[in-house]
Design an enzyme around this catalytic site. Structure first.
Site, mmCIF file in Angstrom:
data_model
loop_
_atom_site.group_PDB
_atom_site.id
_atom_site.type_symbol
_atom_site.label_atom_id
_atom_site.label_comp_id
_atom_site.label_asym_id
_atom_site.label_seq_id
_atom_site.Cartn_x
_atom_site.Cartn_y
_atom_site.Cartn_z
ATOM 1 N N ARG A 156 0.850 -1.305 0.302
ATOM 2 C CA ARG A 156 0.003 -0.514 -0.230
ATOM 3 C C ARG A 156 1.229 1.464 0.077
ATOM 4 O O ARG A 156 0.326 1.988 -0.268
ATOM 5 C CB ARG A 156 -0.927 -0.115 1.186
ATOM 6 N N LYS A 258 -2.735 6.864 1.621
ATOM 7 C CA LYS A 258 -2.507 7.121 3.011
ATOM 8 C C LYS A 258 -1.770 8.412 3.282
ATOM 9 O O LYS A 258 -0.388 8.173 3.851
ATOM 10 C CB LYS A 258 -2.137 5.887 3.916
ATOM 11 N N GLU A 294 -16.576 6.763 4.875
ATOM 12 C CA GLU A 294 -15.287 6.288 5.662
ATOM 13 C C GLU A 294 -15.355 6.659 7.301
ATOM 14 O O GLU A 294 -15.927 7.983 6.800
ATOM 15 C CB GLU A 294 -13.919 5.441 5.331
#
Length: 411
Positions: A156, A258, A294
């Site tokens: 990721r 992220k 989210e």
């Protein structure tokens, strides 16, 4: 021998001799030193190798060699393990690795945990060119340590780095750096059932840049901290409020990676929600303002009958590793899982709602407030939330056989 020692081959040792035998009647989540381990506790700042000693032996390098007796011995830091919250507890070592723009990361080193130096014009400070990851290490009852899917975090980070125009460590480098950092801070991994060691890898543009451009230098850094529950409620229902004006991500933006800026953007709504007594904020899509995205730092799941639904990954939602794991666990438990658009109306009509994330693992939702209307989901922890939490955490802690091949054991 001292609590830590550095030899010419750069060995970190933590001598102490625990009994590896646990009473069969003990709860798998209880840790009773008087029954199971002969522990020697050291103060938080117990003597460790000085920087001069480390430098004299040459810097601690990538792939630190550990003594053969490491898996048989360990010490614990002298802190109140029963009082752990989710906050920073300074530990012993951090890992640092650098590379130039257009180059590749090579060997890094372990350094004593402390402040770092950055140029005021560093890319991370001026233009937010940075990513972070989060994963955990758990101590098993035999004293060994388990990492949970570290290669997923490394992958990721690579995907996020490409989006943010940064070089990234390879997945192998990432995982080895995580292992080295955890082993160097082994005494800070909580006893079984007392928490976990939170691992925070950072990737940032550390070189100076004045005009808007990629940084000329990049730093990969890992630090760790022992932690307890993320929400003060622990494994107890949290109360969310739906935010329909402010948004955490937009189509075509960076909501799916992220990057650090994604999290600063939620602070205003989150702070206002907490001031009103809510645990956190649930965000809607910015186009229709009716589909779930989210929570500030968690993915959301909605349960109706035997069907568990969660918003599909479409560029504005972070592909959570705990999210991915819970989907597989749910399928293995006989649930039907749907990844799709989930409307706020479905949320309000759900049998059960829960959040997932590295920090929270699984967090049941007790109530949702939307446009002034509060909907509650029964009393206590939902059956599905409890079932999935138990299956996943027992696997993470090494209490059940890992048939998924998700854990990495450190000895």
């Amino acid at each position: 021998m001292e609590s830590s020692a550095v030899c010419p081959r750069i060995r970190l040792t933590y001598p102490i001799c625990p009994s590896r035998h646990f009473a069969s009647h003990q709860s798998p989540f209880l840790f009773q030193p008087s029954l199971s381990l002969s522990l020697k506790l050291f103060p938080n700042h117990s003597p460790l190798p000085s920087l001069n000693l480390l430098q004299a032996a040459s810097p601690l390098k990538h792939s630190v060699t550990l003594s053969d007796s490491y898996s048989e011995t360990f010490e614990l830091a002298d802190i109140e393990w029963d009082s752990l919250g989710f906050g920073l507890q300074p530990t012993d070592y951090m890992y640092i690795m650098k590379c130039a723009r257009g180059g590749t990361f090579s060997k890094g080193e372990l350094q004593r945990f402390g402040n770092i130096e950055l140029n005021p014009s560093a890319g991370i400070l001026n233009y937010g060119q940075g990513l972070f990851e989060g994963l955990k290490a758990y101590r098993k009852q035999d004293g060994n340590i388990l990492l949970f899917r570290p290669e997923e975090n490394g992958l990721r980070m690579q995907i996020g780095a490409e989006r943010m125009c940064m070089p990234s460590p390879t997945v192998e480098q990432f995982v080895e750096a995580v292992k080295d950092t955890v082993l160097a801070n082994k005494r800070w991994v909580p006893p079984p059932g007392k928490g976990s060691l939170y691992i925070r890898p950072l990737l940032m543009g550390s070189g100076p840049v004045l005009g808007l451009a990629p940084s000329p230098e990049y730093t990969f850094l890992i630090y760790v901290s022992p932690v307890g529950n993320y929400f003060k409620e622990g494994l107890a229902p949290i109360n969310l409020i739906v935010e329909n004006e402010l948004h955490r991500a937009t189509p075509g933006g960076t909501g799916g990676v992220k990057t650090i800026g994604n999290y600063a953007a939620v602070l205003k709504a989150q702070s206002e929600a907490k001031a009103k007594g809510y645990s956190d904020v649930l965000y809607l899509d910015c186009v229709n303002k009716r589909y779930l995205e989210e929570v500030s730092s968690c993915n959301i799941f909605v349960v109706k009958g035997n069907v568990i639904s969660t918003p599909a990954i479409k560029g504005t939602i972070l592909p959570g590793i705990t999210r991915k794991s819970i989907i597989d666990v749910a399928l293995s438990q006989g649930f039907q899982v749907e990844e799709r658009l989930v409307s706020v109306d479905e949320l309000l009509d759900a049998d059960e709602v829960f959040c997932t994330g590295t920090a929270v693992v699984v967090s049941p939702v007790g109530s949702i407030t939307y446009l002034g209307k509060r909907v509650s989901y029964g009393d206590g922890i939902g059956v599905v939330s409890q079932q999935l939490y138990t299956v996943l955490t027992r696997l993470q802690m090494g209490l059940t056989e890992d048939e998924m091949n998700w854990t990495v054991e450190l000895r």
